[in-house]
Each structure stands twice: as C-alpha cells, then as structure tokens.
Write a protein that holds these residues in place. Structure first.
Motif, PDB file in Angstrom:
ATOM      1  N   GLN A   6      -6.991  34.066  14.383  1.00 28.11           N
ATOM      2  CA  GLN A   6      -6.793  35.316  14.420  1.00 28.11           C
ATOM      3  C   GLN A   6      -7.713  36.276  15.604  1.00 28.11           C
ATOM      4  O   GLN A   6      -8.773  36.625  15.897  1.00 28.11           O
ATOM      5  N   ALA A   7      -7.386  35.199  16.829  1.00 31.16           N
ATOM      6  CA  ALA A   7      -7.641  35.132  18.032  1.00 31.16           C
ATOM      7  C   ALA A   7      -7.300  36.196  19.338  1.00 31.16           C
ATOM      8  O   ALA A   7      -7.623  35.486  20.111  1.00 31.16           O
ATOM      9  N   VAL A   8      -6.607  36.759  19.457  1.00 29.97           N
ATOM     10  CA  VAL A   8      -5.329  36.825  20.219  1.00 29.97           C
ATOM     11  C   VAL A   8      -4.457  37.775  19.413  1.00 29.97           C
ATOM     12  O   VAL A   8      -3.223  37.978  18.002  1.00 29.97           O
ATOM     13  N   VAL A   9      -3.998  39.309  20.711  1.00 26.20           N
ATOM     14  CA  VAL A   9      -3.448  40.126  20.590  1.00 26.20           C
ATOM     15  C   VAL A   9      -2.449  40.246  22.219  1.00 26.20           C
ATOM     16  O   VAL A   9      -3.361  40.349  22.776  1.00 26.20           O
ATOM     17  N   VAL A  10      -1.340  40.759  22.041  1.00 20.95           N
ATOM     18  CA  VAL A  10      -0.168  40.731  22.649  1.00 20.95           C
ATOM     19  C   VAL A  10       0.252  42.237  22.639  1.00 20.95           C
ATOM     20  O   VAL A  10       1.120  42.308  22.119  1.00 20.95           O
ATOM     21  N   PHE A  11      -0.059  43.243  24.235  1.00 18.59           N
ATOM     22  CA  PHE A  11       0.260  44.014  24.262  1.00 18.59           C
ATOM     23  C   PHE A  11       1.537  44.874  25.256  1.00 18.59           C
ATOM     24  O   PHE A  11       0.855  43.686  26.472  1.00 18.59           O
ATOM     25  N   PHE A  12       2.786  45.110  24.994  1.00 17.74           N
ATOM     26  CA  PHE A  12       3.677  44.955  26.542  1.00 17.74           C
ATOM     27  C   PHE A  12       3.582  46.239  27.250  1.00 17.74           C
ATOM     28  O   PHE A  12       3.589  47.463  25.868  1.00 17.74           O
ATOM     29  N   SER A  13       2.928  46.738  27.996  1.00 17.92           N
ATOM     30  CA  SER A  13       3.369  47.348  28.196  1.00 17.92           C
ATOM     31  C   SER A  13       4.509  48.071  29.475  1.00 17.92           C
ATOM     32  O   SER A  13       5.308  47.887  29.334  1.00 17.92           O
ATOM     33  N   VAL A  14       5.422  49.972  28.476  1.00 14.33           N
ATOM     34  CA  VAL A  14       6.581  50.254  28.151  1.00 14.33           C
ATOM     35  C   VAL A  14       6.480  51.090  28.900  1.00 14.33           C
ATOM     36  O   VAL A  14       5.801  52.027  28.096  1.00 14.33           O
ATOM     37  N   THR A  15       6.814  51.400  29.670  1.00 12.66           N
ATOM     38  CA  THR A  15       6.749  52.882  30.656  1.00 12.66           C
ATOM     39  C   THR A  15       8.627  53.561  30.389  1.00 12.66           C
ATOM     40  O   THR A  15       8.452  54.422  30.429  1.00 12.66           O
ATOM     41  N   SER A  16       9.451  53.426  30.333  1.00  9.44           N
ATOM     42  CA  SER A  16       9.971  53.727  30.307  1.00  9.44           C
ATOM     43  C   SER A  16      11.996  52.712  29.626  1.00  9.44           C
ATOM     44  O   SER A  16      10.957  51.584  30.232  1.00  9.44           O
ATOM     45  N   LEU A  17      12.979  52.944  29.071  1.00 12.61           N
ATOM     46  CA  LEU A  17      13.841  51.962  28.967  1.00 12.61           C
ATOM     47  C   LEU A  17      15.107  52.074  29.715  1.00 12.61           C
ATOM     48  O   LEU A  17      16.199  51.314  29.393  1.00 12.61           O
ATOM     49  N   ASP A  18      14.974  53.583  30.992  1.00 10.46           N
ATOM     50  CA  ASP A  18      15.725  52.980  31.827  1.00 10.46           C
ATOM     51  C   ASP A  18      15.856  52.108  33.105  1.00 10.46           C
ATOM     52  O   ASP A  18      14.851  52.779  33.736  1.00 10.46           O
ATOM     53  N   PRO A  19      16.320  50.965  33.219  1.00  9.25           N
ATOM     54  CA  PRO A  19      16.356  50.065  34.262  1.00  9.25           C
ATOM     55  C   PRO A  19      16.849  50.932  34.886  1.00  9.25           C
ATOM     56  O   PRO A  19      15.288  50.248  36.693  1.00  9.25           O
ATOM     57  N   LYS A  20      17.111  51.362  35.690  1.00  8.75           N
ATOM     58  CA  LYS A  20      17.069  52.374  37.259  1.00  8.75           C
ATOM     59  C   LYS A  20      15.975  52.658  37.811  1.00  8.75           C
ATOM     60  O   LYS A  20      14.804  52.157  38.312  1.00  8.75           O
ATOM     61  N   SER A  46       2.157  49.417  24.640  1.00 12.82           N
ATOM     62  CA  SER A  46       1.386  50.686  25.550  1.00 12.82           C
ATOM     63  C   SER A  46       2.139  51.227  26.297  1.00 12.82           C
ATOM     64  O   SER A  46       2.788  50.486  27.206  1.00 12.82           O
ATOM     65  N   ALA A  47       2.516  52.758  26.107  1.00 15.51           N
ATOM     66  CA  ALA A  47       3.187  53.535  26.718  1.00 15.51           C
ATOM     67  C   ALA A  47       2.636  54.105  27.758  1.00 15.51           C
ATOM     68  O   ALA A  47       2.433  55.741  27.401  1.00 15.51           O
ATOM     69  N   ALA A  48       2.266  53.590  28.829  1.00 19.66           N
ATOM     70  CA  ALA A  48       0.698  53.580  29.966  1.00 19.66           C
ATOM     71  C   ALA A  48       1.894  54.080  31.117  1.00 19.66           C
ATOM     72  O   ALA A  48       1.703  52.622  31.432  1.00 19.66           O
ATOM     73  N   PRO A  49       1.368  54.693  32.165  1.00 19.56           N
ATOM     74  CA  PRO A  49       0.634  56.495  31.706  1.00 19.56           C
ATOM     75  C   PRO A  49       2.206  57.284  31.308  1.00 19.56           C
ATOM     76  O   PRO A  49       3.259  56.268  31.833  1.00 19.56           O
ATOM     77  N   MET A  50       2.120  58.201  31.071  1.00 20.18           N
ATOM     78  CA  MET A  50       3.318  58.932  30.187  1.00 20.18           C
ATOM     79  C   MET A  50       3.129  60.278  31.845  1.00 20.18           C
ATOM     80  O   MET A  50       2.229  60.556  31.848  1.00 20.18           O
ATOM     81  N   ILE A  51       4.324  59.753  32.476  1.00 20.05           N
ATOM     82  CA  ILE A  51       3.846  61.267  33.697  1.00 20.05           C
ATOM     83  C   ILE A  51       4.753  62.646  33.578  1.00 20.05           C
ATOM     84  O   ILE A  51       5.749  62.114  33.051  1.00 20.05           O
ATOM     85  N   PRO A  52       4.012  63.238  33.002  1.00 13.75           N
ATOM     86  CA  PRO A  52       4.939  64.573  32.325  1.00 13.75           C
ATOM     87  C   PRO A  52       6.241  65.041  34.001  1.00 13.75           C
ATOM     88  O   PRO A  52       6.484  64.699  34.533  1.00 13.75           O
ATOM     89  N   GLY A 109       8.467  44.261  16.724  1.00 16.23           N
ATOM     90  CA  GLY A 109       7.469  43.881  15.814  1.00 16.23           C
ATOM     91  C   GLY A 109       6.666  44.742  16.201  1.00 16.23           C
ATOM     92  O   GLY A 109       5.446  44.003  15.938  1.00 16.23           O
ATOM     93  N   ALA A 110       6.064  45.483  16.276  1.00 19.85           N
ATOM     94  CA  ALA A 110       4.778  45.767  17.356  1.00 19.85           C
ATOM     95  C   ALA A 110       4.251  47.306  16.113  1.00 19.85           C
ATOM     96  O   ALA A 110       4.688  47.384  14.997  1.00 19.85           O
ATOM     97  N   ALA A 111       3.162  46.635  16.139  1.00 19.66           N
ATOM     98  CA  ALA A 111       2.231  47.081  14.915  1.00 19.66           C
ATOM     99  C   ALA A 111       1.243  48.008  15.357  1.00 19.66           C
ATOM    100  O   ALA A 111       0.351  48.329  14.475  1.00 19.66           O
ATOM    101  N   GLY A 112       1.010  48.373  16.866  1.00 21.08           N
ATOM    102  CA  GLY A 112       0.021  49.061  17.214  1.00 21.08           C
ATOM    103  C   GLY A 112       0.830  49.478  18.434  1.00 21.08           C
ATOM    104  O   GLY A 112       1.755  49.414  19.424  1.00 21.08           O
ATOM    105  N   ALA A 113       0.279  50.693  19.338  1.00 24.97           N
ATOM    106  CA  ALA A 113       0.616  52.299  20.416  1.00 24.97           C
ATOM    107  C   ALA A 113      -0.376  52.559  20.626  1.00 24.97           C
ATOM    108  O   ALA A 113      -1.441  52.728  20.350  1.00 24.97           O
ATOM    109  N   ALA A 114      -0.136  52.836  22.669  1.00 23.13           N
ATOM    110  CA  ALA A 114      -1.310  53.050  23.051  1.00 23.13           C
ATOM    111  C   ALA A 114      -0.809  54.087  24.339  1.00 23.13           C
ATOM    112  O   ALA A 114       0.202  53.588  24.362  1.00 23.13           O
ATOM    113  N   TYR A 115      -1.172  54.880  24.631  1.00 26.66           N
ATOM    114  CA  TYR A 115      -0.568  55.854  25.708  1.00 26.66           C
ATOM    115  C   TYR A 115      -1.877  55.667  26.634  1.00 26.66           C
ATOM    116  O   TYR A 115      -2.643  55.969  25.967  1.00 26.66           O
TER     117      TYR A 115
END
Length: 355
Positions: A181-195, A227-233, A251-257
């Motif tokens: 119980q000694a690891v967690v991995v967060f992926f930063s994803v700011t957009s689903l648009d590849p361009k 991690s949906a960070a950062p959100m840019i208006p 499978g994400a069990a947590g979220a932040a922004y």
C-alpha cells in the motif's frame, strides 16, 4: 490549426517561443527579425546537488516531501508553473527551461543515504513535486527507475504524477510497492484533443497514450487517478466532464484539478503562446484568468491560488464536482498510503528487518 505546421517564428517542438527576461539576469540576448534559431537543441547538464529530498509546508500542496530527478522539463508545457524555478539557476523560464535540463545522476545514491539515516522518518514522497520525473530523457538515463528501485527495496510510500506513458516501463517496481500500500500514480490530462495537447504540451505523451498507461497500471493492481490540471478558461475547461469520464473508464479512483495561474515570467511565455495559437481569444482567456486569480494572473493567497475565486472559478469547481459523481470516480477510493512496512536500505550489506 494543424499543430504539425508550426509557424516559422517558433522553434519546432517547443512550448515557449523565446527566452523572456528573467528576474536575476543583468544581460539579455535579443535577436533581430529572422535571426532566431528555427530549432533549439536540448542540452543535459549535470546537477551536483548534495541532497535530493525537498521539504515544503505549503497548505496548498498535498505532500511534505518530494524528489525531483530533473530540473527543467523537456515536455515544454506552455503554462508550467515550475518555469520560474530555472531562473534560480541562471537560466530563463522560456526556452531554457525546456532545453537546458539539469540531471541529478547521483539521485539514487543520495536517496539511499538519506533513507538509511536513523533520524529519517518516512512519509509519502512525491515523485516529482516540480518537473515530470518521466520526461523523454528518462528513457535513456533511468534515474527515476533507479530511485524507484530504492523506494521499492525500502517499501517507502511514493506518489507519482506524470504525463508520460513511460511509467509503464516500471510496472514491476510499482507492483512491488503496491503490495505494501505504498504507491499511487496520477496522470495529468489537460485535454483529450490531440491537436490541442500537442501545441500545449509539445513533448508529452499524447492523451490517449496516458489513458492507456492508466488502464495498464489499474489492471495490474496499481491505484491510479487523474489530475485535470490546469483548467484554462476558454481553452480546455469545457473538457472537464469528458476527461473525468475517460479516466474513470480506465480505472481512475481519484481526481484533482487546479485553475491555471501564471506566476512571474510564466505569464510572458503563456501570453506569447496565446498570440501564436489563439490570438482571437487572448484577451478573453487572460481576462478570465485575472477574474479567477484576484485581478492578477497568479493569486498569492494560500487556499485560493490553486482553485481560484469568483464566478469562473466557482463554475469550474461545480463542473468538477458533478463530473466526479457522474463518472463514478466520487464513489471510488484510493487506498490510504502506508509507511508501516518501511525498512531502511542496506548499509554494509545488511538491510533492516522489515516485519
């Protein structure tokens, strides 16, 4: 806009278009029109730091200790809050930050020595707290992997955040840490648009690759989050529901922004980026950031600066909260990190007995 057809005024594959003036420099290099280099080669410099564990007491940050194998980041994210840290090294927060990378070759040995001290008390370590520990050169240098080998040997809790699919390479070590119980991995994803992702984060893994990595780790029993960070208006904030839905499916069990903030010279880099790619939206984007950041571009108050304030910040917070519920992430839970199994590393060939 096709991100593969970059304007000739901007170095190919870079988030910053130039080196803005930095706070501590007395000299500044300026190019005449047409003289700026079309391509900037990345250089790797040895960092002779005598320690690798950093401590902080900020109430805005969810960890107190961190380890950064690299200073500077080749991913080149236009909005990166860490850019000004390069100014303390005599570099610029612009192109220098993403093309002059300081490499801590001795990080694994320094980490082992620190964990071996009788006075050391384990707590969840962030890898990394500033720049990405899985930036491109890690594939060759393997400094992050060697640090993970030490952490896995010691069963030391570690929290990883990255934008690179390369984390999958270290699945064996992550699985070993997960046993305790000694690891967690967060992926930063700011957009689903590849361009959009390509021009915003030019040398990071594509969004779909990050999601595939998230799924792979989840299926191997590694706790993962997004991690949906950062959100840019007016740039990517409308993607929040889709990002959380896609992460939940992997499978994400947590979220932040966070809401974007532009401290010091980051505002110049990001403003130039807007000029290049979204000139028609520039004033709208910067205006909304100011509204979120207390009429500045970077709020200074703890408790406010990360999520902002005002109408637009409240709207983003509400969308995030609803999206967590609708995606199912809110009903999940990442196991609490534990240091109960920690054991000190080998000293003179003998490890501390871990029971």
């Amino acid at each position: 806009m096709d991100p593969s057809a970059l304007p000739p005024t901007r170095p190919r594959g870079r988030g910053a278009g130039e080196n803005p003036d930095q706070r501590f420099a007395q000299l500044h290099v300026a190019y005449e029109e047409g003289e700026a280099p079309a391509k900037v080669q990345t250089k790797y410099l040895i960092d002779h730091s005598q320690s690798v564990i950093s401590k902080n007491d900020s109430p805005d940050i969810g960890f107190t200790v961190s380890l950064n194998p690299y200073r500077g980041c080749e991913h080149g994210c236009a909005y990166c809050y860490a850019r000004p840290t390069h100014e303390y090294l005599g570099f610029s927060a612009g192109l220098d930050f993403e093309s002059r990378i300081m490499v801590k070759q001795d990080a694994p040995a320094l980490l082992r020595a620190a964990l071996a001290k009788p006075s050391y008390k384990p707590s969840t370590m962030a890898l990394s707290g500033v720049t990405d520990c899985y930036q491109p050169v890690e594939k060759k240098l393997r400094i992050t992997r060697r640090c993970l080998e030490v952490l896995a040997e010691c069963r030391h809790p570690v929290s990883i955040i990255t934008k690179n699919h390369l984390v999958v390479r270290d699945l064996d070590l992550l699985k070993e840490l997960a046993k305790y119980q000694a690891v967690v991995v967060f992926f930063s994803v700011t957009s689903l648009d590849p361009k959009l992702a390509h021009i915003l984060e030019p040398r990071a893994s594509a969004p779909q690759q990050r999601l595939e990595a998230m799924r792979t780790l989840h299926e191997a029993g590694i706790p993962v989050g997004v991690s949906a960070a950062p959100m840019i208006p007016a740039i990517n904030d409308h993607e929040m529901p889709a990002i959380l839905e896609a992460a939940a499916n992997c499978g994400a069990a947590g979220a932040a922004y966070t809401v974007v903030r532009l401290p010091f010279s980051v505002k110049e880099v990001f403003s130039s980026w807007l000029d290049e790619y979204f000139p028609e939206r520039k004033e709208k984007v910067l205006g909304r950031i100011r509204e979120c950041q207390g009429e500045t571009l970077a709020h200074r108050d703890f408790g406010t600066r990360m999520h902002g304030e005002g109408v637009w910040a409240d709207q983003i917070e509400q969308v995030f909260r609803v999206s967590k519920i609708r995606s199912g992430i809110a009903a999940r839970k990442i196991p609490k990190m534990s240091s109960a199994s920690f054991r000190r590393p080998a000293v003179g060939g003998q490890m501390e007995l871990g029971i």
